[in-house]
Structure formats: C-alpha cells, structure tokens
Design a protein around this motif. Structure first.
Motif, short mmCIF file in Angstrom:
data_model
loop_
_atom_site.label_atom_id
_atom_site.label_comp_id
_atom_site.label_asym_id
_atom_site.label_seq_id
_atom_site.Cartn_x
_atom_site.Cartn_y
_atom_site.Cartn_z
N PHE A 23 0.79 -0.83 0.20
CA PHE A 23 0.11 -0.29 -0.29
C PHE A 23 0.40 0.86 -0.01
O PHE A 23 0.55 2.88 -0.22
N SER A 24 2.36 0.68 0.07
CA SER A 24 2.83 1.99 -0.19
C SER A 24 4.18 1.76 -1.96
O SER A 24 3.76 1.09 -2.34
N THR A 25 4.51 3.16 -1.77
CA THR A 25 5.38 3.28 -3.00
C THR A 25 6.32 1.93 -3.38
O THR A 25 6.29 0.94 -3.82
N ILE A 26 7.30 1.78 -2.18
CA ILE A 26 8.22 0.76 -1.83
C ILE A 26 7.83 -0.12 -1.90
O ILE A 26 8.59 -1.20 -2.36
N GLY A 27 6.90 -0.65 -1.28
CA GLY A 27 5.61 -1.72 -1.13
C GLY A 27 5.54 -2.53 -2.98
O GLY A 27 5.08 -3.52 -2.95
N GLY A 28 4.98 -0.98 -2.89
CA GLY A 28 4.29 -1.34 -4.28
C GLY A 28 5.12 -1.94 -5.49
O GLY A 28 5.08 -2.44 -6.69
N LEU A 29 6.17 -0.94 -5.36
CA LEU A 29 7.94 -1.48 -6.49
C LEU A 29 7.94 -2.74 -5.91
O LEU A 29 8.08 -3.56 -6.90
N VAL A 30 8.69 -3.03 -4.61
CA VAL A 30 9.42 -4.58 -4.59
C VAL A 30 7.66 -5.68 -5.24
O VAL A 30 7.98 -6.58 -5.45
N ALA A 31 6.78 -5.88 -4.97
CA ALA A 31 5.20 -6.15 -5.50
C ALA A 31 5.56 -6.54 -7.04
O ALA A 31 5.34 -8.14 -6.46
N SER A 32 5.81 -5.72 -7.46
CA SER A 32 5.20 -5.44 -9.11
C SER A 32 7.14 -6.35 -9.48
O SER A 32 6.69 -6.72 -10.37
N GLN A 33 7.85 -6.26 -8.31
CA GLN A 33 9.00 -6.20 -9.40
C GLN A 33 9.33 -7.47 -9.06
O GLN A 33 10.52 -8.53 -9.55
N CYS A 34 9.28 -8.03 -7.91
CA CYS A 34 9.91 -9.07 -7.18
C CYS A 34 8.87 -9.86 -6.71
O CYS A 34 9.13 -11.79 -6.50
N GLY A 35 6.82 -10.12 -6.49
CA GLY A 35 6.46 -10.37 -6.05
C GLY A 35 6.22 -11.31 -4.78
O GLY A 35 5.71 -12.38 -4.31
N VAL A 36 6.73 -10.12 -4.00
CA VAL A 36 7.05 -10.57 -2.54
C VAL A 36 7.03 -9.73 -1.86
O VAL A 36 6.54 -7.89 -2.12
N PRO A 37 6.30 -9.35 -1.16
CA PRO A 37 5.64 -8.70 0.48
C PRO A 37 7.00 -8.13 0.88
O PRO A 37 7.74 -8.95 0.89
N LEU A 38 7.36 -6.77 1.20
CA LEU A 38 7.78 -5.87 1.70
C LEU A 38 7.76 -6.17 3.57
O LEU A 38 6.90 -4.87 3.62
N LEU A 39 8.55 -6.59 3.95
CA LEU A 39 8.45 -6.56 5.47
C LEU A 39 9.81 -6.14 5.95
O LEU A 39 11.11 -6.19 5.52
N PRO A 40 9.10 -5.89 7.55
CA PRO A 40 10.51 -5.18 7.83
C PRO A 40 11.30 -6.05 7.86
O PRO A 40 11.41 -7.32 8.76
#
Length: 528
Positions: free
Chosen positions: A236-253
């Motif tokens: 739901f954030s920019t970096i989260g959307g980038l990681v999801a669409s480029q890598c297919g995984v969630p951005l977790l801390p």
C-alpha cells in the motif's frame, strides 16, 4: 468544569480510536460503557469538586505513555488509511527527519496540529480529573491501561509471540528463489514501466476526475488491461508496490530497528547496501539475460531506499533527484522532488539513450504529480474543471506526459519491440477526493495496462504480487506453473492466491510473518 469527564472521553475516542486494535462492535460497546462511567462522574461532581491530596503526576505520566503508543497510529489512520506498525518502522528508518518534517508541514499541517493539541488537552484533562474529581484518578488509570494494552505496538508484539495460523498458507520455501523459467524468449522485447503515483483506476468513474482521466481510459481500452488488481498487505506504499510488482513478494521489515537494508561492509567506500538479498526480481533475471536496466526516481533515491532496491536487483543505471548537476537550482521542484514535466524530460532523454544502444532495455520510472493529499501538478499545468482539488489538474497533465512518451517510442521506431506498462504504485491514500473514493471503497482497484500487445480485458482477481510473473510471461519467459514469488501469472490458467483463498487470507498470511521475513532478508544465514 463539571463537563470535563465527558469532554475527556469524547476527545479520547475521537483521536485514539482510529488506532485501537478492537473490532468495531467491541469498540462501540466500550464507548457506551465509558459514556455511562463519565455520566456517573458528572453526577457525583454536582455535589461539588473536591481537591485530592494525592498528586496526579502518576496517572498523567501513564496516560502520556499510552498516548505515545497510540496517537501516532491514529494520525496514520486518519491521514493515510493505515495504522500498521511495520509501516511506521519503515517510514522512520528510511527517511531523513527533515524530509518527514517538510512533507508533514506541506501536506498534513492541520492534522498534525489537531493531534498535538489533542494530546495536550487530554493530558490537562487527566491532571484535572485526577486532582478534582471523585473516581477521576482511577478513571485516568483505566484509560491509560486500556491504551497500553490495545495499540498497534502491543498487538505487533503479541503476534510475534503468537503467530497467526494463516501464516501456514504461505510455503516460505516456495516463495523465495524457488521458481523456474522453463523457456526463454527468442525475441527480446524492450520494457518501459511507468509507475503512476497513487493513480488508481477508480478515478475513471469519479465525477471530479472522469473527464481528466479520459486519456488513461483510452489507453486502458486499447491495451491489455488488468482491471481487478487488488491491494494486498505491504503493497500500500510506493516502495511496497515497487517490491511487489518487481519481485512478487511483500516488503516486510528486516527487524525492529533495521527494517530495510544492511551495509555490505563497514570498509566499503561507497557505503553500498543490499536490499532483500534473499529474493530474485525482474531486474535480476533480465540483467542476467543481457538487458540494460535503468530506473529514474522523481524524488531523492534515499527516500524509502528505492535506490538501494533497484541497484540491488539488476538495474545498472539508477538516477534520482540529486543525480543531475545543479539540481538545487532547478525551479521545477516540489516538496517530494521533481515536477512531472521535469521528470518526463529526463525519462525521454534516457529512453533515447537506451534506444540508441544495441541491446534490449528496461526503463522504469516513478511519477510524483498525483501524490496526496492534494497533488503537485506542474507549475505550467492549466487549471481544469471546477473541483477545489488539484488532483484532476495533476491527472490531466500527467496523462499528457505519458502520451508524449508513448509517441516518442513510436517516433524512435521501437514500438514493435517495446512493451509499455502503466501501473499504479498503490491505491491513493486519504486525499482531497477522499469522500468520492470512499463511495466506491469496495470497488477501488489499481491501474494496470500493457501496451504493445492485443486489445484485451483481463478481470481475474489478483494483486501486485501477480504483476511480476505476468510481466515475465508477457516478455516471453515461460514460468513453471506460471508462478514466481507469491505471484501467479494472470495470463496463465493457474489460480492466483486471491482466487484460491481470499484477499483477507493473503493479508493475514503476510502480516507479522517472521519466517517469511527471515527468508526474504536471509536473516540468520552466514551472509547476514
């Protein structure tokens, strides 16, 4: 003064309730109980106020701690629509304090002031209640204890100790670096990916933006349109959307105090960092297959470590706000970074450079103009419509820039060999069109269009995780079972996670999933 208990309770729930980790029914019942309690306090105060002998510093201090653990998340919920603890960690860790202050003053000053005043008011009320009201001291202690137990921080700790059973829905071993490319393309096509800040396809239907969105609607209707891309946890954030669409995984801390990255070595003169080293992404695969990859960021590359992310995953040319000489004297800037007219000038120049080279390329870029809460349109952008919001104006001008870039692809003679992807980075946060967006809250979807292929509508339910394998397969990389990371190719017949389970299940499986977190960051390995 006798109405103080009721004012205290009203302020408490108005500002703190958005962050309370309670179901709505439980919250309503609690409000009723507290109202009755405060009414009793009011009635007892009719006999007269009495000064207590005990000093009220203890209950006031405890309430201050409770507010510290609650009000920041209340502000996040009312301003951005999320109260996630991980989001707060990422924001504080990956952004400079002065930038957060500048953005806060620019876009959220009224909300910030109201929350600061609320905190002061609640503390003053607590002091007065504890000193002058019968049952006042015990009331403040009760409120404070409630905040200490029911806030996002304690909820986070609870879920770390007692994981959600839904975590078992994700087989960590099948998510990280365990997908197989069974066929490679004979013809390597270029890829242009434009991430459109907070630009969701919902704007196609809002009265305030419908006419300004027409260029995007036209592009959606003439391309391969994915019209059911939902927003999942962590995307739901920019970096989260980038990681999801480029890598297919969630951005977790990565951890409570180092949520994003790690330095390769203390002696590294370039202070090089790696970002989610446990994952293979789009850039890793295409770089290994001979692609030249470039990313242009509208803001500073250090914001949410976007520069580190792209450099860590195959992108050889990574540029942001400060990558051009004399950038400080550029007039076309806003609080976030470049105005879109400046950004698209630089993207167009990069496109020409890449097209002149004898190798397939990927050009990704992130816009800014449609960022909330009230957009940052180009200074030369004409006023459109009658809305008091600047978002319609920003949408109109960004659409013009996108069309110009598409025309440049045609002019360069590379249209037949290039896929152009127009993609939301995430759904819009709370902004000046919030009421209209909320009228369609259950129908809000990300914008996702691929130009250069057939004119087709794909309505399969998916998430940004599914964009990664979909892009690979559209480029001609055939995946075993159409799967990569948490994603499932939307042009493959196998069901996505959302189709198999549900979006709620996916979100529960991701949230506080420590095993997935360790795998993504390779925590506990010898390289860590």
């Amino acid at each position: 003064m006798r109405t103080l208990p009721i004012l205290f309770a009203a302020a408490f729930f108005y500002f703190a309730s958005p962050a309370l980790m309670l179901p709505s029914t439980s919250r309503a019942a609690l409000v009723a109980l507290i109202f009755i309690h405060c009414l009793i306090m009011f009635l007892t105060s009719l006999k007269g106020l009495t000064e207590n002998n005990v000093k009220p510093f203890g209950p006031v201090a405890l309430l201050g701690l409770g507010l510290l653990l609650t009000l920041p998340f209340g502000f996040m919920q009312t301003s951005f629509g999320t109260k996630d603890f991980g989001s707060l960690l990422l924001t504080l860790k990956e952004n400079q304090v002065e930038r957060l202050v500048a953005v806060g003053i620019e876009g959220f000053l009224p909300q910030l002031v109201s929350y600061v005043l609320a905190c002061a008011f609640l503390l003053v009320c607590a002091w007065m209640l504890s000193r002058y009201f019968l049952l006042g001291r015990s009331t403040v202690y009760a409120f404070s204890t409630f905040l200490l137990f029911f806030n996002p921080v304690t909820h986070h700790i609870f879920r770390v100790i007692y994981p959600n059973p839904a975590h078992e829905k994700i087989d960590v071993n099948n998510v990280v670096r365990n997908f197989e490319i069974i066929n490679y393309p004979k013809r390597k096509r270029n890829l242009v990916v434009l991430y459109l800040e907070s630009l969701e396809r919902t704007y196609r239907y809002l009265p305030e933006t419908k006419s300004e969105f027409v260029p995007f609607s036209s592009l959606e209707d003439r391309g391969l349109s994915f019209r059911n891309i939902l927003q999942a946890k962590s995307a739901f954030s920019t970096i989260g959307g980038l990681v999801a669409s480029q890598c297919g995984v969630p951005l977790l801390p990565r951890g409570a105090f180092n949520p994003q990255k790690r330095q390769i070595s203390a002696s590294d003169q370039h202070n090089k960092t790696v970002f989610m080293q446990g994952v293979d992404c789009l850039g890793d695969i295409l770089a290994e297959d001979g692609y030249t990859l470039s990313y242009i960021n509208g803001s500073d590359l250090s914001v949410f470590s976007k520069g580190d992310f792209f450099r860590s995953h195959g992108y050889q040319r990574v540029k942001g706000l400060k990558s051009w000489p004399d950038w400080e004297n550029e007039p076309r800037l806003n609080v976030w970074g470049m105005d879109d007219d400046l950004l698209f000038e630089r993207v167009t120049s990069e496109l020409r450079d890449l097209a002149s080279e004898n190798s397939p390329f990927v050009l990704s870029a992130l816009t800014i103009a449609t960022h909330g809460p009230d957009a940052y349109p180009d200074k030369s952008c004409p006023v459109v419509g009658t809305s008091s919001s600047q978002l319609p104006r920003a949408i109109s001008c960004t659409a013009h820039h996108v069309e110009s870039l598409i025309n440049e692809v045609v002019r360069l003679g590379i249209a037949e060999d290039t896929l152009i992807v127009l993609l939301s980075d995430h759904l819009a946060f709370r902004n000046t069109l919030e009421n209209s967006l909320q009228d369609r809250r259950d129908r809000r979807r990300n914008f996702a269009v691929v130009l250069g292929l057939s004119n087709e509508t794909n309505s399969r339910p998916g998430t940004m995780f599914d964009v990664f394998p979909t892009l690979l397969e559209l480029l001609g990389y055939q995946l075993k079972d159409g799967r990569a990371g948490l994603g499932q190719s939307l042009v493959n017949e196998n069901p996505t996670f959302v189709e198999r389970e549900s979006l709620d299940t996916l979100n529960a499986a991701i949230k506080y999933n420590s095993e997935l977190q360790k795998a993504l960051w390779e925590i506990g390995t010898t390289s860590d």
